[in-house]
Design a protein around this motif. Structure first.
Motif, PDB file in Angstrom:
ATOM      1  N   ALA A 192       0.964  -1.174   0.048  1.00 17.32           N
ATOM      2  CA  ALA A 192       0.095  -0.066  -0.084  1.00 17.32           C
ATOM      3  C   ALA A 192       0.817   1.268   0.041  1.00 17.32           C
ATOM      4  O   ALA A 192       0.593   2.160  -0.756  1.00 17.32           O
ATOM      5  CB  ALA A 192      -0.964   0.027   1.277  1.00 17.32           C
ATOM      6  N   ALA A 193       2.067   1.263   0.690  1.00 18.79           N
ATOM      7  CA  ALA A 193       2.896   2.478   0.710  1.00 18.79           C
ATOM      8  C   ALA A 193       3.719   2.596  -0.528  1.00 18.79           C
ATOM      9  O   ALA A 193       3.387   3.905  -1.170  1.00 18.79           O
ATOM     10  CB  ALA A 193       4.013   2.292   1.841  1.00 18.79           C
ATOM     11  N   GLN A 194       3.900   1.563  -1.206  1.00 16.37           N
ATOM     12  CA  GLN A 194       4.299   1.673  -2.616  1.00 16.37           C
ATOM     13  C   GLN A 194       3.395   2.104  -3.473  1.00 16.37           C
ATOM     14  O   GLN A 194       3.733   3.055  -4.589  1.00 16.37           O
ATOM     15  CB  GLN A 194       4.766   0.381  -3.050  1.00 16.37           C
ATOM     16  N   SER A 195       2.055   1.863  -3.376  1.00 19.79           N
ATOM     17  CA  SER A 195       1.141   2.131  -4.452  1.00 19.79           C
ATOM     18  C   SER A 195       0.811   3.638  -4.140  1.00 19.79           C
ATOM     19  O   SER A 195       0.136   4.523  -5.331  1.00 19.79           O
ATOM     20  CB  SER A 195      -0.085   1.453  -4.101  1.00 19.79           C
ATOM     21  N   ILE A 196       1.233   4.336  -3.046  1.00 18.27           N
ATOM     22  CA  ILE A 196       0.674   5.671  -3.256  1.00 18.27           C
ATOM     23  C   ILE A 196       1.961   6.606  -3.412  1.00 18.27           C
ATOM     24  O   ILE A 196       2.037   7.748  -2.899  1.00 18.27           O
ATOM     25  CB  ILE A 196       0.100   6.209  -1.708  1.00 18.27           C
ATOM     26  N   GLY A 197       3.082   6.033  -3.562  1.00 14.26           N
ATOM     27  CA  GLY A 197       4.344   6.739  -4.216  1.00 14.26           C
ATOM     28  C   GLY A 197       5.487   6.769  -2.897  1.00 14.26           C
ATOM     29  O   GLY A 197       6.489   7.390  -3.286  1.00 14.26           O
ATOM     30  N   ILE A 198       5.461   5.954  -2.004  1.00 12.07           N
ATOM     31  CA  ILE A 198       6.554   6.181  -0.940  1.00 12.07           C
ATOM     32  C   ILE A 198       7.466   5.238  -1.502  1.00 12.07           C
ATOM     33  O   ILE A 198       7.126   4.065  -1.620  1.00 12.07           O
ATOM     34  CB  ILE A 198       5.919   5.653   0.368  1.00 12.07           C
ATOM     35  N   PRO A 199       8.810   5.655  -1.809  1.00 11.71           N
ATOM     36  CA  PRO A 199      10.012   4.707  -2.357  1.00 11.71           C
ATOM     37  C   PRO A 199      10.416   3.849  -1.230  1.00 11.71           C
ATOM     38  O   PRO A 199      11.051   4.424  -0.282  1.00 11.71           O
ATOM     39  CB  PRO A 199      10.744   5.722  -2.867  1.00 11.71           C
ATOM     40  N   LEU A 200       9.930   2.775  -1.290  1.00 17.26           N
ATOM     41  CA  LEU A 200      10.214   1.488   0.038  1.00 17.26           C
ATOM     42  C   LEU A 200      11.747   1.533   0.025  1.00 17.26           C
ATOM     43  O   LEU A 200      12.373   1.454   1.135  1.00 17.26           O
ATOM     44  CB  LEU A 200       9.910   0.208  -0.463  1.00 17.26           C
ATOM     45  N   SER A 201      12.705   1.772  -1.135  1.00 11.81           N
ATOM     46  CA  SER A 201      14.119   1.448  -1.097  1.00 11.81           C
ATOM     47  C   SER A 201      14.797   2.481  -0.055  1.00 11.81           C
ATOM     48  O   SER A 201      15.510   2.294   0.766  1.00 11.81           O
ATOM     49  CB  SER A 201      14.730   1.206  -2.209  1.00 11.81           C
ATOM     50  N   ARG A 202      14.191   3.795  -0.503  1.00 11.56           N
ATOM     51  CA  ARG A 202      14.825   5.094   0.268  1.00 11.56           C
ATOM     52  C   ARG A 202      14.635   5.021   1.594  1.00 11.56           C
ATOM     53  O   ARG A 202      15.232   5.294   2.457  1.00 11.56           O
ATOM     54  CB  ARG A 202      14.118   6.397  -0.290  1.00 11.56           C
ATOM     55  N   ILE A 203      13.341   4.541   1.920  1.00 10.90           N
ATOM     56  CA  ILE A 203      12.658   4.532   3.417  1.00 10.90           C
ATOM     57  C   ILE A 203      13.692   3.642   4.255  1.00 10.90           C
ATOM     58  O   ILE A 203      13.949   3.810   5.446  1.00 10.90           O
ATOM     59  CB  ILE A 203      11.227   4.105   3.504  1.00 10.90           C
ATOM     60  N   TRP A 204      13.811   2.325   3.641  1.00  7.22           N
ATOM     61  CA  TRP A 204      14.792   1.373   4.229  1.00  7.22           C
ATOM     62  C   TRP A 204      16.209   1.833   4.491  1.00  7.22           C
ATOM     63  O   TRP A 204      16.550   1.689   5.629  1.00  7.22           O
ATOM     64  CB  TRP A 204      14.675   0.048   3.534  1.00  7.22           C
ATOM     65  N   VAL A 205      16.567   2.428   3.702  1.00  6.45           N
ATOM     66  CA  VAL A 205      18.007   3.183   3.800  1.00  6.45           C
ATOM     67  C   VAL A 205      18.151   3.976   5.043  1.00  6.45           C
ATOM     68  O   VAL A 205      19.030   4.149   5.902  1.00  6.45           O
ATOM     69  CB  VAL A 205      18.645   3.808   2.433  1.00  6.45           C
ATOM     70  N   ILE A 206      16.780   4.985   5.179  1.00  3.79           N
ATOM     71  CA  ILE A 206      16.947   6.116   6.030  1.00  3.79           C
ATOM     72  C   ILE A 206      16.599   5.473   7.399  1.00  3.79           C
ATOM     73  O   ILE A 206      17.594   5.640   8.286  1.00  3.79           O
ATOM     74  CB  ILE A 206      15.819   6.973   6.110  1.00  3.79           C
ATOM     75  N   VAL A 207      15.714   4.392   7.622  1.00  2.00           N
ATOM     76  CA  VAL A 207      15.588   3.821   8.884  1.00  2.00           C
ATOM     77  C   VAL A 207      16.847   2.891   9.425  1.00  2.00           C
ATOM     78  O   VAL A 207      17.196   2.809  10.524  1.00  2.00           O
ATOM     79  CB  VAL A 207      14.568   2.873   8.850  1.00  2.00           C
ATOM     80  N   TRP A 208      17.527   2.283   8.477  1.00  2.00           N
ATOM     81  CA  TRP A 208      18.843   1.383   8.908  1.00  2.00           C
ATOM     82  C   TRP A 208      20.091   2.305   8.990  1.00  2.00           C
ATOM     83  O   TRP A 208      20.669   2.192   9.972  1.00  2.00           O
ATOM     84  CB  TRP A 208      19.268   0.582   7.674  1.00  2.00           C
ATOM     85  N   SER A 209      19.912   3.634   8.451  1.00  2.00           N
ATOM     86  CA  SER A 209      20.912   4.787   8.789  1.00  2.00           C
ATOM     87  C   SER A 209      20.365   5.229  10.136  1.00  2.00           C
ATOM     88  O   SER A 209      21.393   5.526  10.891  1.00  2.00           O
ATOM     89  CB  SER A 209      20.800   5.966   7.453  1.00  2.00           C
ATOM     90  N   VAL A 210      19.223   5.470  10.425  1.00  2.00           N
ATOM     91  CA  VAL A 210      19.037   6.167  11.809  1.00  2.00           C
ATOM     92  C   VAL A 210      19.337   5.063  13.110  1.00  2.00           C
ATOM     93  O   VAL A 210      19.697   5.521  13.859  1.00  2.00           O
ATOM     94  CB  VAL A 210      17.281   6.350  11.852  1.00  2.00           C
ATOM     95  N   ALA A 211      18.880   3.872  12.546  1.00  2.00           N
ATOM     96  CA  ALA A 211      19.591   2.824  13.672  1.00  2.00           C
ATOM     97  C   ALA A 211      20.891   2.499  13.726  1.00  2.00           C
ATOM     98  O   ALA A 211      21.394   2.468  14.655  1.00  2.00           O
ATOM     99  CB  ALA A 211      18.703   1.331  13.010  1.00  2.00           C
ATOM    100  N   GLY A 212      21.639   3.014  12.535  1.00  2.00           N
ATOM    101  CA  GLY A 212      22.985   2.783  12.673  1.00  2.00           C
ATOM    102  C   GLY A 212      23.609   4.233  13.663  1.00  2.00           C
ATOM    103  O   GLY A 212      24.623   4.016  14.185  1.00  2.00           O
ATOM    104  N   PHE A 213      22.929   5.418  13.318  1.00  2.00           N
ATOM    105  CA  PHE A 213      23.348   6.461  14.323  1.00  2.00           C
ATOM    106  C   PHE A 213      23.212   6.137  15.543  1.00  2.00           C
ATOM    107  O   PHE A 213      24.118   6.369  16.296  1.00  2.00           O
ATOM    108  CB  PHE A 213      22.396   7.482  13.767  1.00  2.00           C
TER     109      PHE A 213
END
Length: 309
Positions: A192-213
């Motif tokens: 559903a997130a992909q269907s409304i234009g949310i880029p899944l790959s970018r979101i996962w990079v952001i959240v893993w980067s935040v977890a890395g921080f």
């Protein structure tokens, strides 16, 4: 009463560090629906990067300034964690979109062992020290109230304040920003997130980067206290019972769960340890987690899942 307060405050300060690590678990679970067993390895990898860059930067820049060296080392270590996040998404998570949760779980186990080994190959396997200027001397509080006062470690207090501030910032980021709302949408339904234009790959990079921080800050604090060594990843896994206690989907739960575990294990060790032979601090958190799995598996603040057929 003074001794009780010393133990209580020590537990609160340890609990804030547990909460900081647990927040990484919660963020990744909310964004991908998988329990990230690699968070402990990320703490170790980040701490190794920080310790080694802090040694190498003065040689590269020809400076004796510890503040400059630590600042540059932090930026380089954070860049490493962002690179790790990008590689995890590109080589692993992007191949497992909409797969069964067990596939993602096994992927994080593989990432754990890879980071443990690759970190030591890249940065070395000795015991390293991180010195970021945290005060080491203890101090006495409430000397007028209690005989002898209450002994508090300045290092633990500074670490707890830093962890609390970071937890608060990350919680606000997740709840109030557009990116945070996108993370929640991805957590609810990938398709559903992909269907409304949310880029899944970018979101996962952001959240893993935040977890890395979060892992980097936790690694710096624990590395300053204990030294950077392989056992650091085992210390980080103490956050597993924290997220089970607080709830896998709850940011406030990670905070409250960490404080409960930190205070509970310290008080249990001090007051029950002499009667039970000691060692309670090692297993207290995991027994608490087991009890919650038996009687309240969603945790204190987690969402109760109801399946309708």
């Amino acid at each position: 009463m003074g001794f009780f307060l010393e133990t209580f405050f020590g537990g609160l300060m340890a609990g804030m560090l547990y909460s900081l690590i647990a927040l990484g678990f919660v963020l990744i679970f909310k964004a991908s629906g998988v329990f990230n067993f690699a968070q402990g390895a990320m703490v170790l990898f980040a701490a190794l990067a920080m310790a080694r860059f802090a040694e190498w930067v003065p040689q590269w820049l020809g400076t004796d300034s510890k503040l400059l060296a630590n600042g540059v080392a932090f930026v380089l270590a954070m860049a490493c964690m962002v690179a790790v996040a990008w590689l995890i998404e590109r080589l692993c998570l992007s191949k497992l979109v909409n797969q069964e949760p067990i596939a993602l779980l096994m992927a994080t186990l593989g990432i754990t062992y890879f980071l443990d080994g690759f970190g030591q190959t890249l940065f070395g396997s000795d015991i390293y020290k991180i010195d970021v200027g945290l005060p080491k001397d203890p101090m006495f509080l409430f000397e007028q109230t209690f005989p002898g006062g209450v002994l508090i470690s300045q290092e633990d207090l500074a670490a707890a304040v830093i962890a609390a501030a970071l937890v608060a910032v990350l919680a606000l980021f997740f709840q109030k920003t557009a990116t945070g709302r996108a993370l929640r949408a991805v957590a609810d339904d990938h398709q559903a997130a992909q269907s409304i234009g949310i880029p899944l790959s970018r979101i996962w990079v952001i959240v893993w980067s935040v977890a890395g921080f979060a892992a980097l800050v936790a690694g710096i604090i624990w590395g300053s206290k204990l030294g950077v060594q392989f056992s650091l990843s085992q210390v980080a896994l103490k956050a597993l019972p924290v997220v089970i206690l607080g709830g896998l989907t709850s940011v406030p739960g990670a905070i409250i769960g960490g404080l409960i575990i930190g205070v509970g294990e310290k008080l249990s060790e001090v007051y029950l340890g002499p009667m039970m032979g000691g060692g309670i601090e090692i297993w207290f958190a995991y027994v608490m987690a087991l009890l919650f799995l038996l009687f309240r598996p969603q945790g204190l603040f987690g969402e109760k899942i109801i399946d309708r057929v």
